[in-house]
Enzyme design. Structure first.
Site, PDB file in Angstrom:
ATOM      1  CE1 TYR A   1       0.705   1.623   4.263  1.00  0.00           C
ATOM      2  CE2 TYR A   1       1.033  -0.740   4.381  1.00  0.00           C
ATOM      3  CZ  TYR A   1       1.224   0.527   4.909  1.00  0.00           C
ATOM      4  OH  TYR A   1       1.932   0.676   6.074  1.00  0.00           O
TER       5      TYR A   1
ATOM      6  CG  PHE B   1      -0.236   9.061   5.695  1.00  0.00           C
ATOM      7  CD1 PHE B   1      -0.496   7.784   6.152  1.00  0.00           C
ATOM      8  CD2 PHE B   1      -1.102   9.631   4.762  1.00  0.00           C
ATOM      9  CE1 PHE B   1      -1.606   7.082   5.721  1.00  0.00           C
ATOM     10  CE2 PHE B   1      -2.209   8.928   4.322  1.00  0.00           C
ATOM     11  CZ  PHE B   1      -2.458   7.649   4.790  1.00  0.00           C
ATOM     12  CG  ASP B   2       2.553   3.760   6.703  1.00  0.00           C
ATOM     13  OD1 ASP B   2       3.747   3.497   6.520  1.00  0.00           O
ATOM     14  OD2 ASP B   2       1.778   3.015   7.328  1.00  0.00           O
TER      15      ASP B   2
ATOM     16  CB  ILE C   1      -9.258   2.551   9.025  1.00  0.00           C
ATOM     17  CG1 ILE C   1      -8.670   2.384   7.613  1.00  0.00           C
ATOM     18  CG2 ILE C   1      -8.225   3.115   9.987  1.00  0.00           C
ATOM     19  CD1 ILE C   1      -8.201   3.685   6.980  1.00  0.00           C
TER      20      ILE C   1
ATOM     21  CE1 TYR D   1      -5.803   5.348  11.946  1.00  0.00           C
ATOM     22  CE2 TYR D   1      -5.529   6.455   9.832  1.00  0.00           C
ATOM     23  CZ  TYR D   1      -5.243   5.406  10.682  1.00  0.00           C
ATOM     24  OH  TYR D   1      -4.399   4.403  10.263  1.00  0.00           O
TER      25      TYR D   1
ATOM     26  CG  PHE E   1      -4.781   4.024   1.950  1.00  0.00           C
ATOM     27  CD1 PHE E   1      -3.589   3.800   2.620  1.00  0.00           C
ATOM     28  CD2 PHE E   1      -5.848   4.591   2.632  1.00  0.00           C
ATOM     29  CE1 PHE E   1      -3.467   4.134   3.967  1.00  0.00           C
ATOM     30  CE2 PHE E   1      -5.734   4.926   3.967  1.00  0.00           C
ATOM     31  CZ  PHE E   1      -4.535   4.703   4.641  1.00  0.00           C
TER      32      PHE E   1
END
Length: 220
Positions: free
Chosen positions: A141, A151-152, A169, A195, A212
Site C-alpha cells: 500500500y 504518510f505511510d 480502519i 481516523y 491509498f
C-alpha cells in the site's frame, strides 16, 4: 553542520562580539539544535502568531531563573487554550476540504462511490479470489493525504504487510473485500471511515481525508 556554524557566527556578530571572541563550541551547536527542534514543534502544532523575540526572552528567563513576566501556571493556560482553538479550527477546515475534494473526485470517470461514502477506482483488475471481511490478507500500500504528502508506504519500504481485515480502519474493511487477489485499487477515504477526529501521527490531522493505493497480494 557547516550552515549551523555560519549562522552561529552571524549571531555573534549581530550580538556585538568581535572576530577575536568567536569560538564555536559543541554547546553552541547543541543550543542552536534545541532551538530548531522547539521551533519546528511549535510550527507543526499550528502556532502562527508567534513573536520569536518574546519566545527567546521567555526561554532566557526560565534558563537563567529570572522572574517570569507570566507565571508558569498562567502560561500553561494560555498555551493549552490556544492549542485547543487551533485544533478546533483544523478539524473544521480538514473536514470541509475533504468533503469538497470527495465531491469533485466522485464525479470523475472510473471513480465509484459506495453507500458509505467510500470512493475507489480500479487500477489493475486481478483474477484471484476476493477475501471475506474476517480473512487475513497480504498487501502492498501507499498512503497519502489529498495534497500528495506521503504518510505511510509499504511500497517505499519494500515490505508488504499482512493483517486481519477486522483489525484495520473501516475504509479498508470495506474496500479490500471488493478486490481480487492480483488487483490494485486506489481508494479515497472520508474521515469518518479513516481516523475521524483523532490525530494519527504527525501528518494525519483530525478529520483528514486519506488516499491509498492498495495491491492485494494474497489471502493467508
Amino acid at each position: 553542520m557547516k550552515k549551523i556554524l555560519i549562522l552561529i557566527l552571524s549571531l555573534y556578530v549581530v550580538l556585538g562580539h568581535t572576530q577575536d571572541e568567536m569560538q564555536i563550541t559543541a554547546a553552541d551547536s547543541l543550543s542552536y539544535s534545541i532551538g530548531v527542534v522547539v521551533a519546528q514543534n511549535i510550527k507543526e502544532q499550528g502556532f502562527t502568531k508567534v513573536n520569536h523575540y518574546i519566545v527567546s526572552k521567555a526561554i532566557a528567563d526560565v534558563l537563567q531563573s529570572e522572574e517570569l513576566l507570566i507565571s508558569k501556571e498562567e502560561a500553561e493556560v494560555y498555551f493549552k487554550n490556544e492549542l485547543l482553538n487551533i485544533k478546533s479550527k483544523q478539524k473544521s477546515m480538514n473536514k470541509q476540504i475533504g468533503e469538497e475534494f470527495l465531491a469533485k473526485n466522485g464525479a470523475k470517470e472510473g471513480v465509484v462511490t459506495t453507500e458509505s461514502g467510500l470512493q475507489y477506482e480500479v487500477i489493475t483488475e486481478g483474477d484471484g479470489l476476493s477475501p471475506s471481511p474476517t480473512d487475513k490478507v497480504k498487501v502492498h500500500y501507499h498512503g497519502t493525504l489529498i495534497d500528495g504528502r506521503v504518510f505511510d508506504s509499504s511500497v517505499e519500504r519494500n515490505e508488504p504487510i499482512s493483517f486481519g481485515l477486522n483489525q484495520v480502519i473501516k475504509a479498508w474493511q470495506e474496500a479490500v473485500p471488493l478486490m481480487k487477489v492480483g488487483s490494485k485499487h486506489r481508494i479515497f477515504c472520508p474521515s469518518d471511515l479513516a481516523y475521524g477526529e483523532r490525530q494519527a501521527g504527525p501528518l494525519i490531522g483530525p478529520h483528514s481525508t486519506l488516499i491509498f493505493e492498495i495491491e492485494l497480494l494474497g489471502i493467508e
